[in-house]
Write a protein that holds these residues in place. Structure first.
Motif, mmCIF file in Angstrom:
data_model
loop_
_atom_site.group_PDB
_atom_site.id
_atom_site.type_symbol
_atom_site.label_atom_id
_atom_site.label_comp_id
_atom_site.label_asym_id
_atom_site.label_seq_id
_atom_site.Cartn_x
_atom_site.Cartn_y
_atom_site.Cartn_z
ATOM 1 N N UNK A 177 41.527 58.702 49.815
ATOM 2 C CA UNK A 177 42.575 57.770 50.392
ATOM 3 C C UNK A 177 43.424 56.897 49.302
ATOM 4 N N UNK A 178 42.944 57.628 48.143
ATOM 5 C CA UNK A 178 43.671 56.816 46.794
ATOM 6 C C UNK A 178 45.020 57.482 46.959
ATOM 7 N N UNK A 179 45.271 58.796 47.528
ATOM 8 C CA UNK A 179 46.564 59.228 47.211
ATOM 9 C C UNK A 179 47.569 58.696 48.430
ATOM 10 N N UNK A 180 46.948 57.711 49.231
ATOM 11 C CA UNK A 180 47.753 57.211 50.437
ATOM 12 C C UNK A 180 47.793 55.427 50.333
ATOM 13 N N UNK A 181 49.183 55.228 50.562
ATOM 14 C CA UNK A 181 49.184 53.395 50.126
ATOM 15 C C UNK A 181 48.529 52.901 51.466
ATOM 16 N N UNK A 182 47.622 51.739 50.786
ATOM 17 C CA UNK A 182 47.086 51.096 51.826
ATOM 18 C C UNK A 182 47.951 50.261 52.801
ATOM 19 N N UNK A 183 47.226 49.878 53.969
ATOM 20 C CA UNK A 183 47.755 49.137 55.032
ATOM 21 C C UNK A 183 47.562 47.801 55.009
ATOM 22 N N UNK A 184 48.400 46.882 55.023
ATOM 23 C CA UNK A 184 48.176 45.502 55.107
ATOM 24 C C UNK A 184 47.519 45.052 56.291
ATOM 25 N N UNK A 185 46.729 43.858 56.193
ATOM 26 C CA UNK A 185 46.406 43.056 57.454
ATOM 27 C C UNK A 185 46.157 41.665 56.863
ATOM 28 N N UNK A 186 46.094 40.639 58.054
ATOM 29 C CA UNK A 186 45.819 39.416 57.901
ATOM 30 C C UNK A 186 44.597 39.168 57.140
ATOM 31 N N UNK A 187 43.576 39.827 57.416
ATOM 32 C CA UNK A 187 42.157 39.606 56.747
ATOM 33 C C UNK A 187 42.314 40.079 55.342
ATOM 34 N N UNK A 188 42.851 41.184 55.081
ATOM 35 C CA UNK A 188 42.965 41.617 53.659
ATOM 36 C C UNK A 188 43.730 40.677 52.785
ATOM 37 N N UNK A 189 44.925 40.090 53.317
ATOM 38 C CA UNK A 189 45.751 39.446 52.224
ATOM 39 C C UNK A 189 45.120 38.009 52.270
ATOM 40 N N UNK A 190 44.448 37.365 53.241
ATOM 41 C CA UNK A 190 43.359 36.320 52.943
ATOM 42 C C UNK A 190 42.331 36.314 51.925
ATOM 43 N N UNK A 191 41.603 37.630 51.942
ATOM 44 C CA UNK A 191 40.590 38.033 51.140
ATOM 45 C C UNK A 191 41.318 37.768 49.682
ATOM 46 N N UNK A 192 42.305 38.698 49.501
ATOM 47 C CA UNK A 192 42.816 38.880 48.151
ATOM 48 C C UNK A 192 43.679 37.677 47.733
ATOM 49 N N UNK A 193 44.289 36.884 48.359
ATOM 50 C CA UNK A 193 44.863 35.858 48.045
ATOM 51 C C UNK A 193 43.894 34.741 47.341
ATOM 52 N N UNK A 194 42.637 34.768 47.993
ATOM 53 C CA UNK A 194 41.576 33.739 47.556
ATOM 54 C C UNK A 194 41.017 34.130 46.139
ATOM 55 N N UNK A 195 41.153 35.347 45.643
ATOM 56 C CA UNK A 195 40.748 35.666 44.369
ATOM 57 C C UNK A 195 41.705 35.903 43.430
ATOM 58 N N UNK A 196 43.010 35.452 43.828
ATOM 59 C CA UNK A 196 44.313 35.524 42.990
ATOM 60 C C UNK A 196 44.725 36.647 42.760
ATOM 61 N N UNK A 197 44.637 37.676 43.722
ATOM 62 C CA UNK A 197 45.059 39.153 43.685
ATOM 63 C C UNK A 197 46.356 39.171 44.415
ATOM 64 N N UNK A 198 47.336 39.622 43.773
ATOM 65 C CA UNK A 198 48.767 39.707 44.351
ATOM 66 C C UNK A 198 48.680 41.235 45.091
ATOM 67 N N UNK A 199 48.261 41.480 46.188
ATOM 68 C CA UNK A 199 48.096 42.656 46.677
ATOM 69 C C UNK A 199 49.071 43.211 47.258
ATOM 70 N N UNK A 200 49.433 44.649 47.026
ATOM 71 C CA UNK A 200 50.501 45.247 47.445
ATOM 72 C C UNK A 200 49.930 46.891 47.901
ATOM 73 N N UNK A 201 50.094 47.492 48.805
ATOM 74 C CA UNK A 201 49.632 48.910 48.725
ATOM 75 C C UNK A 201 50.356 49.782 48.071
ATOM 76 N N UNK A 202 49.643 50.837 47.426
ATOM 77 C CA UNK A 202 50.363 51.709 46.482
ATOM 78 C C UNK A 202 49.641 53.061 46.521
ATOM 79 N N UNK A 203 50.300 54.187 46.354
ATOM 80 C CA UNK A 203 49.536 55.598 46.177
ATOM 81 C C UNK A 203 49.570 56.026 44.931
ATOM 82 N N UNK A 204 48.560 56.979 44.620
ATOM 83 C CA UNK A 204 48.594 57.227 43.036
ATOM 84 C C UNK A 204 48.183 58.722 43.094
ATOM 85 N N UNK A 205 48.730 59.243 42.036
ATOM 86 C CA UNK A 205 48.802 60.864 42.000
ATOM 87 C C UNK A 205 47.331 61.542 41.790
ATOM 88 N N UNK A 206 47.093 62.454 42.727
ATOM 89 C CA UNK A 206 45.799 62.960 42.847
ATOM 90 C C UNK A 206 45.804 64.675 42.859
#
Length: 616
Positions: A177-206
């Motif tokens: 799944x690291x080759x595919x950009x992650x999908x955003x969700x309300x639960x995910x954004x709430x979790x990442x915001x609480x730890x100071x992570x400015x989350x954004x989906x991204x794909x990486x070369x595999x």
């Protein structure tokens, strides 16, 4: 566009350093103020109590400070933003939180792991690994289902973004799944915001690999010769004596210039040595009994029947293919597919060890560098050490200890630290320990042993390690000076890639487009020990047949010669009876000729020519 990206990255790094410096300064000031308040006694004026006033207590307590506002979950911080520390509501005191914050405030490039948890996540206290210390190796441990694979993915993504190639065994298939950009969700954004992570989906070369081509990926093969007797003995389950004997067989193959490419080469060599043709050579080698050679041969045959033949052969993977970067400077993440690890666990783990050993042989010494040349994630590491011989463990320990100076970092991923031998565990600078379970006496013992390996901290680690949530871990790493950082209960960052496997169709398209497919896609079967020994055997059989034919021809010639001599004697007796010349003339001319000396010589020449033993 590249210049703008580089400029943005430079600004981001500068902002991150400024944030770290500010956080460290703030922690230092807060700690100093707290110590000052505690250490300063009441003044003399305060001791002068007016008459009638209530007595002053002999001890005093510090008045509570005004609580600072915690990080706002609705507005996650961006790198470089100043985030106010959360109120202390957990097991760590204000001073201990400040010590953790200062302990992870590095000045160089870092891998962001997550935020400190002290009752609640403290976004102002980020937990990191210095990028320059990643080649000091690490351990990711924890019970099944606690988030080890996602931690691996988080680190792999950041390493790739930093231009560091990554190799990982994809045991369960979900790392793709690291080759595919992650999908955003309300639960995910709430979790990442609480730890100071400015989350954004991204794909990486595999780049996808598969052992022997069994699966979706570029085939990975190795020759038996490069695998070597020590690793092969581990795969075959040989004891120390048999392993030593196998080493002698490899030495004999080298002496006789018999290339050991695949398993049929090694099997044919053992058949040769245990057969009539090679008995003299086997005796000359010394130290190898016919029984030992037979045991090794049986193990190889059984191993081959399990389907292991496909993993050995050519073209052999050039490990430099694992150290590539993309044109935009990102490191390629190489994933080795292992869909059937349960049926051949020892082979898979040992094959990964071969990759490390091959890297160790090929790479030059580079010493301490700003960032690793490659980071190797060794998932299901307990399979590697299971039933390992002393020589095998020595080889692993030496490789782990010395490969650091060649710019390679290794992270072992397993369930408990006790799965890794102590000599290897001592080489691991970074520790990410997910939840441990203590449902059995053995589990409780393993928990206590794990706790004893950590530096002293404000945590009751036996309690904390069994109560960690999914995606949380106890972390300590090696700082930029080479010293261990404070132990930190950490809520880990979320991967930017997909947490689900990449679709098979997309993986197949990636493999077909890979430039490595042209090089490694098709197996090559060149002349090796099998063909050479078969030729020797055929030559020996022809020589044996020729010898038998010569013996048969000699016997036939001797028979004919005796027959001719008998006929000559009979003819001589006939002449001695006084037959007339007319009677002799009317006799059998052919018989007379055969009985003559000339006839006998001619018969011998004809027989020798027919049976191929006539001298030339």
């Amino acid at each position: 566009m590249t210049d703008e990206l580089a400029k943005a990255q430079a600004e981001l790094e500068a902002a991150r350093q400024a944030q770290a410096a500010a956080a460290a300064r703030l922690a230092e000031l807060q700690a100093g103020e707290t110590r000052s308040r505690i250490d300063t006694p009441p003044s003399a004026a305060d001791e002068a109590t007016p008459e009638g006033a209530p007595p002053v207590a002999e001890s005093y307590t510090q008045a509570p400070e005004a609580e600072t506002a915690p990080a706002d979950p609705e507005h996650p911080s961006e790198p470089g933003d100043r985030v106010e520390p959360a109120a202390t509501a957990g097991p760590l005191s204000v001073d201990e939180v400040a010590a953790v914050r200062a302990g992870y405030a590095f000045t160089g490039p870092v891998l962001e792991i997550g935020a400190l948890v002290n009752g609640e996540p403290d976004a102002a206290t980020q937990v990191r690994i210095p990028l320059a210390m990643v080649n000091r190796h690490g351990l990711i441990a924890g019970a099944t289902g606690t988030g080890k694979t996602k931690t691996l993915q988080v680190l792999a993504e950041q390493l790739s973004a930093a231009g560091v190639p990554v190799f990982a065994a994809d045991i369960k298939g979900d790392l793709s799944g690291v080759a595919t950009a992650g999908a955003s969700s309300e639960k995910l954004l709430a979790r990442t915001a609480g730890i100071g992570q400015a989350w954004e989906g991204a794909a990486f070369p595999v780049e996808y690999f598969a052992l022997g081509g069994q699966g979706t990926g570029v085939p990975v093969r190795a020759t038996v010769l490069s695998f070597g007797p020590t690793l092969l003995a581990k795969v075959l389950g040989l004891n120390d004596t048999q392993e030593s004997s196998l080493g002698i067989v490899f030495a004999y193959a080298d002496e006789q210039r018999l290339p050991l490419v695949d398993l049929k080469d090694l099997r044919e060599l053992l058949l040769w040595l245990t057969g009539d043709e090679g008995k003299a050579d086997l005796k000359r080698l010394g130290g190898i009994s016919t029984q030992t050679a037979g045991v090794i041969l049986r193990e190889i045959t059984a191993f081959s029947e399990q389907g292991a033949d496909v993993f050995f052969g050519e073209p052999e993977l050039d490990t430099r293919a694992l150290m590539r970067t993309t044109p935009d400077g990102r490191g390629v993440i190489s994933l080795l597919e292992l869909p059937d690890v349960a049926s051949r666990p020892t082979l898979f783990s040992t094959f990964l060890m071969w990759l490390l050993a091959d890297l160790f042989e090929d790479l030059p010494e580079v010493g301490d560098i700003e960032r690793p040349k490659l980071v190797f994630f060794f998932d299901e590491a307990h399979l590697l050490f299971q039933d390992a011989s002393k020589d095998f463990l020595t080889a692993i320990t030496q490789t782990v200890r010395l490969i650091r100076s060649k710019g390679v970092g290794i992270f072992f991923v397993t369930q408990t630290p006790k799965d890794v031998p102590s000599d290897v565990l001592a080489q691991l600078g970074s520790r990410v320990q997910h939840q441990l379970r203590a449902h059995t006496p053995d589990d409780a013992t393993a928990l206590r042993q794990t706790v004893r390996t950590y530096p002293r901290s404000g945590y009751d680690l036996e309690e904390v390690l069994t109560s960690l949530g999914i995606g949380e871990a106890i972390v300590t790493v090696m700082d930029e000076r080479g010293a261990p950082t404070p132990v930190a209960w950490t809520r880990l960052r979320a991967p930017q890639g997909s947490m689900e496997p990449t679709p098979v169709v997309a993986m197949q398209q990636s493999v077909q487009a890979s430039p490595l497919s042209a090089t490694y896609g098709q197996a090559v079967d060149r002349e090796s020990a099998y063909e050479l020994l078969q030729a020797r055997l055929a030559s020996a059989q022809r020589a044996e047949q020729d010898e038998a034919a010569r013996e048969a021809a000699e016997q036939e010639a001797q028979r004919l010669e005796k027959e001719a001599q008998r006929l000559e004697k009979e003819a001589q007796r006939g002449r001695s009876t006084g037959r007339s010349s007319g009677e002799r003339a009317g006799g059998n001319v052919v018989t007379d000729f055969i009985g003559s000396r000339t006839g006998q010589s001619l018969i011998r020449e004809i027989v020798r020519g027919v049976f191929g033993n006539r001298r030339r």
